[in-house]
Design an enzyme around this catalytic site. Sequence first.
Site, PDB file in Angstrom:
ATOM      1  N   GLU A  51       0.837  -1.205   0.000  1.00 24.67           N
ATOM      2  CA  GLU A  51       0.000   0.000   0.000  1.00 24.67           C
ATOM      3  C   GLU A  51       0.873   1.256   0.000  1.00 24.67           C
ATOM      4  O   GLU A  51       0.688   2.144  -0.814  1.00 24.67           O
ATOM      5  CB  GLU A  51      -0.936  -0.016   1.209  1.00 24.67           C
TER       6      GLU A  51
ATOM      7  N   ARG B 282      -7.625   2.177  14.301  1.00 28.08           N
ATOM      8  CA  ARG B 282      -8.485   1.027  13.996  1.00 28.08           C
ATOM      9  C   ARG B 282      -8.449   0.013  15.142  1.00 28.08           C
ATOM     10  O   ARG B 282      -9.441  -0.618  15.452  1.00 28.08           O
ATOM     11  CB  ARG B 282      -8.102   0.378  12.669  1.00 28.08           C
TER      12      ARG B 282
ATOM     13  N   GLU C 118     -10.503  -8.369   4.718  1.00 25.45           N
ATOM     14  CA  GLU C 118      -9.814  -8.381   6.007  1.00 25.45           C
ATOM     15  C   GLU C 118     -10.585  -9.079   7.138  1.00 25.45           C
ATOM     16  O   GLU C 118      -9.967  -9.730   7.982  1.00 25.45           O
ATOM     17  CB  GLU C 118      -9.514  -6.943   6.444  1.00 25.45           C
TER      18      GLU C 118
END
Length: 1258
Positions: free
Chosen positions: A748, A823, A1204
């Site tokens: 990423e 997160r 995920e």
Amino acid sequence: MTLLTYLRRKLGLTGTKLGCAEGGCGACTVMLSRYQTHTQQLLHYAVNACLAPLCSLHLVAVTTVEGIGSVARKLHPVQERIARSHGSQCGFCTPGIVMSMYALLRNNATPKMADVEEAFHGNLCRCTGYRPILEGYKTFTTLMFRIFNVNCVFVSVQESPSLFNAADFAPFDPTQEIIFPPELMSLTKGQGSASLRFHGDRATWLQPASLDEFLRLKWKHPDARVVVGNTEVGIEVKFKNMVYPVILAPAFIPELNAVTHTEDGVVFGAACTLSHMGAVLRQEVETRPPHQTQVFLAVLEQLRWFAGLQIRNVAAVGGNIMTASPISDLNPVFMAAGCRLTLMDRDGSRVVRMDEGFFCGYRKTSVRPQEVLLSIEIPYSKKTQFVSAFKQSPRREDDISTVTAAMSVTFAPGTAVVEDLRLSYGGMAAVTALAGKTAARLLGRRWGEELLQDACSSLAEEMTLDPSAPGGMVTYRRTLTLSLFYKFYLTVLHKLREQAVPSDCLSAAEVYHPETPSGVQIYQVNTVVLDDVVGRPMMHLSALKQATGEAVYCDDVPLYENELYLALVTSSKAHAHILSIDSSVAEAMPGVACCVFAEDIPGSNAVGPITYDETVLADGQVTCVGHIIVTENSPTKKVLKLASILNICSQSFYQPIRTIESGDLEAGFKQADHILEGEMHIGGQEHFYLETNVTLAVPKGEDGEMELFVSTQSASKTQLLVAKVLGVPANRVVVRVKRMGGGFGGKETRTTVLSTVVAVAANKPVRCMLDRDEDMLVTGGRHPFYGKYKVGFLNSGKVVALDVSYYSNAGNSMDLSLSIVERALFHMENSYSVANVRGRGFVCRTNLPSNTAFRGFGGPQGMMVTESWMTDVAQSLGRPAEEVRRLNLYVEGESTPYNQILDQLTLDRCWDQCLQRSGYQQRRAAADLYNRQNRWTKRGLAIVPTKFGISFTAAFLNQAGALVHIYTDGSVLLTHGGTEMGQGLHTKMVQVASRVLGIPCSKIHISETSTNTVPNTSPTAASASSDLNGAAVVNACQTLLQRLAPYKTLNPKGSWEDWVKAAYFDRVNLSANGFYKTPDLGYSFDTNSGRAFNYFTYGVACSEVEIDCLTGAHKNLSTTIVMDVGHSLNPAIDIGQVEGAFMQGLGLFTLEELHYSPRGVLLTRGPGSYKIPAFGDIPTQLTVSLLRDAPNDKAIFASKAVGEPPLFLAASVFYAIKDAISAARVESGVSGPFRLDSPASAERIRTACCDRFTKLVQ
Ligand SMILES: Cc1cc2nc3c(=O)[nH]c(=O)nc-3n(C[C@H](O)[C@H](O)[C@H](O)COP(=O)(O)OP(=O)(O)OC[C@H]3O[C@@H](n4cnc5c(N)ncnc54)[C@H](O)[C@@H]3O)c2cc1C
Ligand code: FES
Ligand code: FES
């Protein structure tokens, strides 16, 4: 030169892949065929092309994946079946797996399932979870033949059709295989074994034709390296920079390959491969009386877990002995059995026994420089002799031993009195060691409890290790020496007097033999509209090309003329000033075009995905081992000497420190009947995408334009950062991504570490594909987390207060670490309703390479800590954990700590179905009974939920674009902002476009992702790419449909092509872009308000395991997953994501460990030392069920994100292990909560199962 380099670079045969260059991943598997003149037999065998020296292949035929079939010509059944059974996701491992299977079939057209499993011991896949590969290839096995004979198809479940139909497969006809080239056969027969000499820049390769010549050459070149399989020397040359100017290759000398039988045993020539030795010994075991074959069985037991088949097919028994590795798996057996070696030089031979005197130091033997090893005699065992061998390693398949042992006892005839005892250990000293003192003490003693006790005390004294011993795990290794002896003791006792072993101890003596796994997949089929492909288990659109090697990955792009290769020079210190850089040595090296330094960067050296706190090339300071300092351009890779560096230290947190707070924490703790505190460490994880990072930069020569082919999840981020470092506007840089060989978050942002330096160096086309060790060193991985918690709960088990802090190890730059810890906080309560909560997240700055996104993005670490306190609560109350978990589960309408109301909640449905499908209660009862009946093996169960928030938490990223062109022949070119890394995004997008446009998928094509077609794209991440890009594709397709509508109305019976043509001639724009942004998002940490997520994906998993309390090994017995993915766009792909993510989580929580030196050097830098799950780690029973009738009104066609969320469900395996450990601890009188860090490695499991043996080594 290796065969792999030759195939890829000289012949342009890029189907064979480079994954590791050390024989550990199998991506480079090819089949070799050779005609053996002395047996007049054709041999076909799979090998690792990355280790096979080209010089060793004289008169050998090489078959690569391209040679057996192609999409254009004809597919081979091994290619077709892996693709159609959904066994290829990113496809980078696929050619290697195809070739392993192909080689097996060339030797055995109807293999058993066990043969198939053995064939894959040397192959890794990071995407699929392996189950579909096995299922596809099961169709070649005898099992499948039986099924076909009774006229039924392989469908494990009646509720939904199989994900593929084996009846559609082209039949396999072994008579149609390509033949061994006749000209090679006649050459072999004609030339026999001729002497060969190859002379290169760095080495001369001499292949003697006869033993005499070999001995003469060795006399002349005593320092020459003998090479047979090259599986040891190849590693030394590649990774330890060893240079061997003269190489002697005696692999084809008949005496070194001979197998002869003597009165005392079987003699194997030193060049006999391990596969051949195994076959001969198996034959011996079948034909000789059992008492004679005890040593053979012990060798076979070690061979079962020795490397992969590709290695065993070439590695020689002599190579293993002469390497003298302290962790050799065979040398302990040879020593315990007292094998005899014949050594030879020009003047004659001598026979030595493998005993204390043979290994005389680390990787040293008593063999003289001019001598060679001719053969080894493995003796028959005696009537009263018992022999066992043990190997304990983190992973069973293809792994280096932690401790390996072989033990042999001979009794005085007719008694249980020890006449001879040999206990041999690997991994306990610099050499394979005999526990001589212990053995001497036990001579003349009766085999019984007293002997056991004395043996253990003596071994604890004798087999010691320095606390700083290489390899660490000192206490564990010492414990293993006792545990393994105990196993041997029980095994022998059982053979002497069956009834002498208490029944509850019997399982400790069992030898582990894997069971063939079986899988069940349950999903709902879209039956509404027949032509509609959405909701159908369509095969990944590139799968066939991946299986034939025709799919093009970044490094498969043909070489440009004058292309240069870039090599990195990285810091060897964790934190230091650069005092000076001397590049003169490097620049003087032949082939080096230039070196590139920080001052050569035309634009800005300051980069980073969000904060510009990194450098392209280090400037003045380095902040981690692996920090890139200089790059070097050359036609081939070369190594550069490093600058002098000074060490300094620092430590701090990155800002801000995040907090989410809701309810009244103080009141919550007051209300609680109990309060407990705990902590947990969760180790990091390497992405281990099979394709390492790669960039090819091609300058266009005008206006600063550059085209880059990059294996990245973030085309736009790459474009922006490359433009920044080049000092040009973004409109001059085009980034193109065809496909990736896996990403998992690792591509990423960290891909820009490479793509920016390649761009800076690219005055001409420049390419760099990181070696596996470089990739692991430089690009970071999943953040290790430390969690500390205080939890308040009622007598009922209801949790009422939670105070939790997370500390994540970010490394030397911010990268995405803040979003990742956020997160973790968003998932701190996992699926449980807790009224009073405070969660804090600290991002720690350390001198390690920057850690980054990895599937789950902090969520799994957040939830792992949750499940730890949930387990503690249950254990402290003495209540079943599943009851306490169920009691605390969210219910519809409740609110999260960040004030998001939960609607369309399916947790309870997933939970109940998982309980029911797994047969939880029956399993629990059976496990409890098993645990009562077995002292040294224990079973454990856990059922664990997950609730995973879907959206990028940075609201602006929740946007996507698409561009759709319709050409006048009716074909459609689709482009969208997402990248394909194996997850099947392009396949799903084609399905979406097909539904909206109402045309078959065959008319729609996706070529690549590029910044000049869809601009400003968000990274393909956060599981949201189907949602976002899918909606953008719908938007573009609807625009086109509206434009076509008048022509459909005019000609309702016409075809798609008719309408397209009519529109074109009417001058209608047949190209449209689409756009989508997720509505109503925008959470604020300041006010703890606003929607953080668009919706949640839910799932529940129940797992059962069995642990071996003596070694810490565990078996994954069963896992049942129920996953809510809404109305699946493609059940085959979604089930693939569930299984793949689950297996990756299994690695994270039970297997994968990164080790660093005290000075911050990553020690685990390849598949040899870093173990990801292999074929053998699949749960024996794996059931994946997609929740029925669960439409999601917030995403494309009622589907849900899936990439995920399932990863965390592997925590069920971790907590099942913890459950089993608890049962073991009870036996030692220990109960209540205890700390178990992740991963639950064999070492941690063994240490937690405290008992009489652990006490002895403390
Ligand atoms: C991926 C991988 C997995 C592995 N797994 C295991 C494992 O599970 N267990 C384990 O024990 N090992 C393992 N190994 C190590 C290795 O495979 C073995 O040691 C193997 O047996 C070496 O044989 P070779 O023919 O390839 O040796 P080579 O590399 O060809 O030679 C090794 C050494 O032996 C010497 N030598 C070879 N033959 C002679 C001879 N006739 N006379 C004198 N010297 C000789 C060579 O000079 C050299 O020093 C693994 C290696 C790899 C790459
Ligand atoms: S590339 Fe050869 S085994 Fe990995
Ligand atoms: S499909 Fe196996 S590594 Fe990607």
